[in-house]
Scaffold this motif. Structure first.
Motif, mmCIF file in Angstrom:
data_model
loop_
_atom_site.group_PDB
_atom_site.id
_atom_site.type_symbol
_atom_site.label_atom_id
_atom_site.label_comp_id
_atom_site.label_asym_id
_atom_site.label_seq_id
_atom_site.Cartn_x
_atom_site.Cartn_y
_atom_site.Cartn_z
ATOM 1 N N LYS A 142 -5.628 7.926 -13.782
ATOM 2 C CA LYS A 142 -6.430 9.131 -13.396
ATOM 3 C C LYS A 142 -6.325 10.586 -14.111
ATOM 4 O O LYS A 142 -7.018 11.099 -14.198
ATOM 5 N N ASP B 78 -7.619 3.606 -8.425
ATOM 6 C CA ASP B 78 -7.023 4.379 -7.514
ATOM 7 C C ASP B 78 -7.455 4.215 -5.920
ATOM 8 O O ASP B 78 -8.557 3.987 -5.829
ATOM 9 N N SER B 79 -6.475 3.852 -5.058
ATOM 10 C CA SER B 79 -6.906 3.190 -3.676
ATOM 11 C C SER B 79 -7.865 3.929 -3.051
ATOM 12 O O SER B 79 -8.777 3.545 -2.645
ATOM 13 N N GLU B 80 -7.756 5.275 -3.260
ATOM 14 C CA GLU B 80 -8.456 6.280 -2.284
ATOM 15 C C GLU B 80 -9.879 6.147 -2.827
ATOM 16 O O GLU B 80 -10.899 6.415 -2.149
ATOM 17 N N ASN C 242 0.003 14.231 -6.884
ATOM 18 C CA ASN C 242 -0.926 12.963 -6.895
ATOM 19 C C ASN C 242 -2.159 13.317 -6.041
ATOM 20 O O ASN C 242 -3.421 12.943 -6.667
ATOM 21 N N LYS C 243 -2.253 13.866 -4.950
ATOM 22 C CA LYS C 243 -3.277 14.254 -4.126
ATOM 23 C C LYS C 243 -4.236 15.298 -4.813
ATOM 24 O O LYS C 243 -5.381 15.266 -4.704
ATOM 25 N N GLU D 114 -5.941 13.568 -7.660
ATOM 26 C CA GLU D 114 -7.007 12.884 -6.930
ATOM 27 C C GLU D 114 -8.261 13.601 -6.565
ATOM 28 O O GLU D 114 -9.131 13.269 -6.397
#
Ligand code: NAD
Ligand code: MG
Length: 353
Positions: A93, A118-120, A185-186, A189
């Motif tokens: 990312k 990325d899972s999201e 991380n968020k 993201e």
């Protein structure tokens, strides 16, 4: 046969990707790369430890690049694939965050597929099914909240790497695990979602879902909200990206709904300042996200080395963003320069080991 170039083959994502490739006769590893760790036990036609990833990609001519390198080091490989229209399965990312508009321009020229790992973002990709941004009211990115969810600033003053590395729901490499503890991380993201799905920041919400079962949601303008659920296991998004659009089987058991606890809460952005800093950097645009990422990479490495306290990570990044000029990058050389300058600035201000 789909020929996969796996970059970051020895990491957490890389090892799980090898498992997926080995389970599918229609996938083969045409190339594997790592930063410094040995690839002796990896079965790939071409292997490279260290060195220029784009040279390896030129030689391998893959059908799909799975970029699972950690950090800004993955940027040239991401741009290589986007520019040439080679399918890109993107775990790295940081490269999309740093390259931003330049990555989008390369993607438009190359016109290949960009499949988030990325899972999201894999969840959002599946909920969106290629629908246009006008149909979307907002994206909801979920996060577990990491090992320090619920803690106050006072309770984080003495947080040490071992505590930050004890993630409640995911087993991942050290850098992203610390990013999960700070909520950087968020933050990364959030910026990643903005560039992947062309949704403005004020329509991307972050919500904590501590058991990591709901991987993200899309609210549509008609009032419908679609959520993606599953056990927290990266083999699912890796397999989705590598076998797209086939949705090949994985060894995961079906989701047992009666065993689940689903609750949601807002993140504490005062305590976990890295999330607020990422939003601000994303909204300012230009090379602010690149600087945010670079400063965070240096700060996380310093924290892991015992040279910086946990709360120092956000302080270092705040300072770096204040000193950054944020000027938009004209080309990748400008990004490399922004990354280098930010690292140098941060390095000078870190306490001496
Ligand atoms: P990791 O630290 O476990 O592995 C990193 C890999 O990158 C290793 O193989 C390492 O050798 C390689 N690498 C580092 N520098 C390199 C370089 N200069 N050239 C070539 N290879 C290099 O990291 P990870 O947890 O697997 O994460 C990889 C990426 O995927 C990160 O961007 C992370 O944010 C993202 N991601 C990971 C997870 C996860 O579950 N681990 C989930 C979502 C996203
Ligand atoms: Mg994620």
């Amino acid at each position: 046969m789909k020929r996969v170039a796996l970059l970051g083959a020895t990491g957490s994502i890389g090892r799980q990707a090898i498992e997926i490739v080995e389970a599918h006769p229609e996938l083969e590893l045409c190339a594997a790369a790592s930063g410094s760790t040995s690839l002796d036990d990896v079965d790939a036609a071409l292997k490279q430890v260290g060195g220029d990833l784009t040279e390896l990609l030129e030689r391998a001519q893959p059908d799909v690049v799975l970029n699972a390198v950690v950090g800004f080091a993955g940027i040239h490989a991401t741009l290589w694939a986007l520019e040439r229209g080679v399918d890109l399965a993107l775990a790295n990312k940081e490269s999309l965050v740093a390259a931003g508009e330049l990555a989008l321009a390369a993607r438009a020229r190359g016109a290949g597929r960009l499949l988030p790992v990325d899972s999201e973002h894999s969840a959002l990709h599946q909920c969106l099914e290629g629908r246009s941004a006008e149909q979307v009211d907002s994206l909801v990115l979920t996060g577990s909240g990491g090992p320090f969810r619920g803690r106050t600033r006072d309770e984080l003053v003495d947080a040490v790497p071992d505590e930050a590395l004890a993630h409640p729901t995911w087993r991942m490499g050290p850098k992203i695990t610390v990013d999960s503890a700070t909520l950087a991380n968020k933050g990364l993201e959030l910026i990643e979602a903005h560039f992947l799905f062309d949704i403005p920041y004020d329509r991307i919400e972050v919500v904590l879902q501590p058991t990591s079962i709901v991987h993200s949601l899309v609210r549509f303008r008609d009032g419908a909200t679609l959520a993606h659920l599953g056990y927290p296991d990266m083999r699912v998004p890796i397999s989705y990206a590598l076998t797209y659009p086939e949705r090949a089987a994985t060894p995961l058991p079906p989701l047992d709904l009666t065993s689940l606890t689903l609750s949601f809460e807002s993140p504490d952005v005062e305590t976990f300042h890295m999330l607020a800093l990422a939003r601000a950097a994303g909204e300012r645009g230009g090379t602010y996200p690149c600087a945010y990422n670079a400063a965070n990479e240096v700060a996380v490495a310093a924290f892991l080395a015992g040279r910086l306290p946990f709360l120092g990570i956000a302080e270092v990044v705040t300072d770096a963003l204040e000193r950054a000029d944020g000027a938009p990058a004209r080309d990748v050389a400008d990004l490399v320069e922004c990354d280098r300058r930010t690292r140098a600035n941060v390095g000078e201000r870190l306490p001496v080991a």
